[in-house]
Structures are given as structure tokens and as C-alpha cells.
Design a protein around this motif. Structure first.
Motif, short mmCIF file in Angstrom:
data_model
loop_
_atom_site.label_atom_id
_atom_site.label_comp_id
_atom_site.label_asym_id
_atom_site.label_seq_id
_atom_site.Cartn_x
_atom_site.Cartn_y
_atom_site.Cartn_z
N MET A 1 0.83 -1.18 0.00
CA MET A 1 0.00 0.00 0.00
C MET A 1 0.88 1.25 0.00
SD MET A 1 -3.03 0.89 2.65
CE MET A 1 -3.12 2.52 3.27
N ALA A 2 0.47 2.25 -0.73
CA ALA A 2 1.23 3.50 -0.83
C ALA A 2 1.21 4.24 0.50
CB ALA A 2 0.65 4.37 -1.92
N LYS A 3 2.32 4.89 0.82
CA LYS A 3 2.43 5.68 2.03
C LYS A 3 2.43 7.15 1.67
CE LYS A 3 5.15 2.39 4.71
NZ LYS A 3 6.39 2.21 5.49
N PHE A 4 1.85 7.94 2.53
CA PHE A 4 1.85 9.38 2.35
C PHE A 4 3.19 9.95 2.80
CE2 PHE A 4 -2.61 8.32 2.47
CZ PHE A 4 -3.12 9.10 1.44
N LYS A 5 3.63 11.00 2.11
CA LYS A 5 4.90 11.63 2.40
C LYS A 5 4.71 12.71 3.46
CE LYS A 5 7.52 12.87 -0.95
NZ LYS A 5 8.03 13.49 -2.20
N VAL A 6 5.46 12.59 4.53
CA VAL A 6 5.43 13.58 5.60
C VAL A 6 6.84 14.14 5.77
CG1 VAL A 6 5.11 13.96 8.07
CG2 VAL A 6 3.46 12.59 6.79
N ALA A 7 6.93 15.45 5.69
CA ALA A 7 8.20 16.13 5.92
C ALA A 7 8.28 16.52 7.38
CB ALA A 7 8.31 17.36 5.03
N VAL A 8 9.39 16.20 7.99
CA VAL A 8 9.62 16.54 9.39
C VAL A 8 10.54 17.77 9.44
CG1 VAL A 8 10.52 15.75 11.62
CG2 VAL A 8 9.44 14.12 10.03
N ILE A 9 10.10 18.78 10.16
CA ILE A 9 10.91 19.97 10.36
C ILE A 9 11.06 20.16 11.86
CG2 ILE A 9 11.06 22.47 10.02
CD1 ILE A 9 9.30 22.11 7.52
N PHE A 10 12.27 20.00 12.33
CA PHE A 10 12.49 20.24 13.76
C PHE A 10 13.26 21.52 13.92
CE2 PHE A 10 15.65 17.20 12.38
CZ PHE A 10 16.84 17.69 12.87
N GLY A 11 12.83 22.32 14.87
CA GLY A 11 13.31 23.69 15.01
C GLY A 11 14.57 23.84 15.81
N SER A 12 15.56 23.01 15.51
CA SER A 12 16.82 23.12 16.24
C SER A 12 17.97 22.76 15.32
CB SER A 12 16.81 22.17 17.45
OG SER A 12 18.05 22.24 18.13
N ASN A 13 19.09 23.43 15.50
CA ASN A 13 20.29 23.04 14.77
C ASN A 13 21.32 22.42 15.72
OD1 ASN A 13 20.86 25.43 16.08
ND2 ASN A 13 21.88 26.41 14.35
#
Length: 189
Positions: A1-13
Motif C-alpha cells: 500500500m502506498a504511504k503518504f509523504k510527511v516532511a519533518v521539520i524540527f526547530g533546532s540546529n
């Protein structure tokens, strides 16, 4: 089954960021539902409208990565009762140049962690406000996580059962919403 693409953005360097570890643990909890990618934001120059004429190379890459996702997962620390500078900078680049807002119409979930009793509650509320103004559809509910040593083990698993169940519910709620808002032509294989 196809998976949805989720972009993770974490606010730390920060290399040893607890929010990076939380983001990775959340990706592990949702691995059966989503294809996760972690979007780099620490290479974006400080936003300056003077740079819009010839965008720095990292900006089109960033905007393209945001545009190609079905959903966004923001995991943020709290700095001085607000979102970190690095995250606000990425949000500003994603909204610019004028008329090229990469955020509009995207679905997002927000969480974060800190050692404090209320996690990153105030930063999350500020982030909701900023994203909402840019046309992001932010998932309801709240996910404030108080980080304690050992909460996430070396393999990225959440060790506290009640926290794991809570965060699994958070990921599952997001999984019910993403298909409703995702572009059906963009679903990953």
C-alpha cells in the motif's frame, strides 16, 4: 500500500537536540503509515528580501521539499516563550518571495519537548498562529512532552509506556487526517 509523504521539520540546529530525538521517535511510531523525510533548515541563510532576486541554492531546495509533501510534522523547542530563530527563518523563506507561499494548503501537526513541566506549549501556540496565518491547516489537539533522561533510548524507542501511547495516538490522529487533504497524484509508493 502506498504511504503518504510527511516532511519533518524540527526547530533546532543542535546536534544533540532532544527535539531531533523526539522527531526520530515519532517517525519510528508512524513508519507503517508514512514515508518520512527530514528537511534540512540549518543551511538556509538569514531571510533577507534583497536575496529574493537570485535565491540562494538552499532556498529552492527547501521550498521544493515542502511542496512535495502530503503533510508536515513540526517538532520544536521553545526559546524565550516562542519558536526558535532557525524555525522562524525557515517559515519566512517558505512563504517568500511574495506570491510563492509553499505553506498554503498544507496539513501540519505540531509537537515539541523540553525538560519543563509544560514542554513547549507556548512555542507550539505561537507556531500554530504563524502557520495559520500562512494558510497551513494545523491539526487540533495538543502534544506537549516533558523530556526526562531516558525517555528515548539509544535505538530511538520511547521508553515510557504512557508517553509512547500518547504519542502513538498523536501520530494515528495525523494519519487519519493526511489522506483527507493530500493531493492524490502525489502519494509515494
Amino acid at each position: 500500500m502506498a504511504k503518504f509523504k510527511v516532511a519533518v521539520i524540527f526547530g533546532s540546529n543542535r546536534r544533540e537536540s532532544v527535539n531531533r530525538r523526539l522527531a526520530q521517535a515519532l517517525a519510528r511510531l508512524g513508519a507503517d503509515k508514512f514515508s518520512f523525510s527530514f528537511i534540512q533548515i540549518d543551511d538556509l541563510p538569514l531571510y533577507n528580501q534583497d536575496l529574493e532576486g537570485e535565491l540562494p541554492k538552499s532556498v529552492p531546495r527547501f521550498k521544493s521539499e515542502v511542496a512535495s509533501t502530503d503533510g508536515l510534522l513540526f517538532v520544536t523547542p521553545e526559546h524565550n516563550r516562542s519558536i526558535p530563530t532557525i524555525l522562524k527563518n525557515a517559515i519566512d523563506w517558505g512563504a517568500r518571495p511574495y506570491g510563492q507561499n509553499s505553506w498554503n494548503g498544507k496539513l501540519a501537526a505540531i509537537t515539541g519537548t523540553s525538560p519543563g513541566a509544560i514542554g513547549t506549549a507556548i512555542a507550539q501556540q505561537h507556531l500554530r498562529q504563524v502557520l495559520g496565518d500562512l494558510g497551513v491547516l494545523v491539526m487540533g489537539g495538543e502534544a506537549y512532552v516533558s523530556f526526562k533522561p531516558g525517555l528515548i533510548d539509544a535505538d530511538g524507542a520511547i521508553t515510557d509506556e504512557s508517553t509512547r501511547k500518547f504519542l502513538q495516538g498523536f501520530v494515528d490522529q495525523f494519519a487519519t487526517l493526511v489522506p483527507r487533504f493530500a493531493d492524490p497524484h502525489r502519494v509515494a509508493a
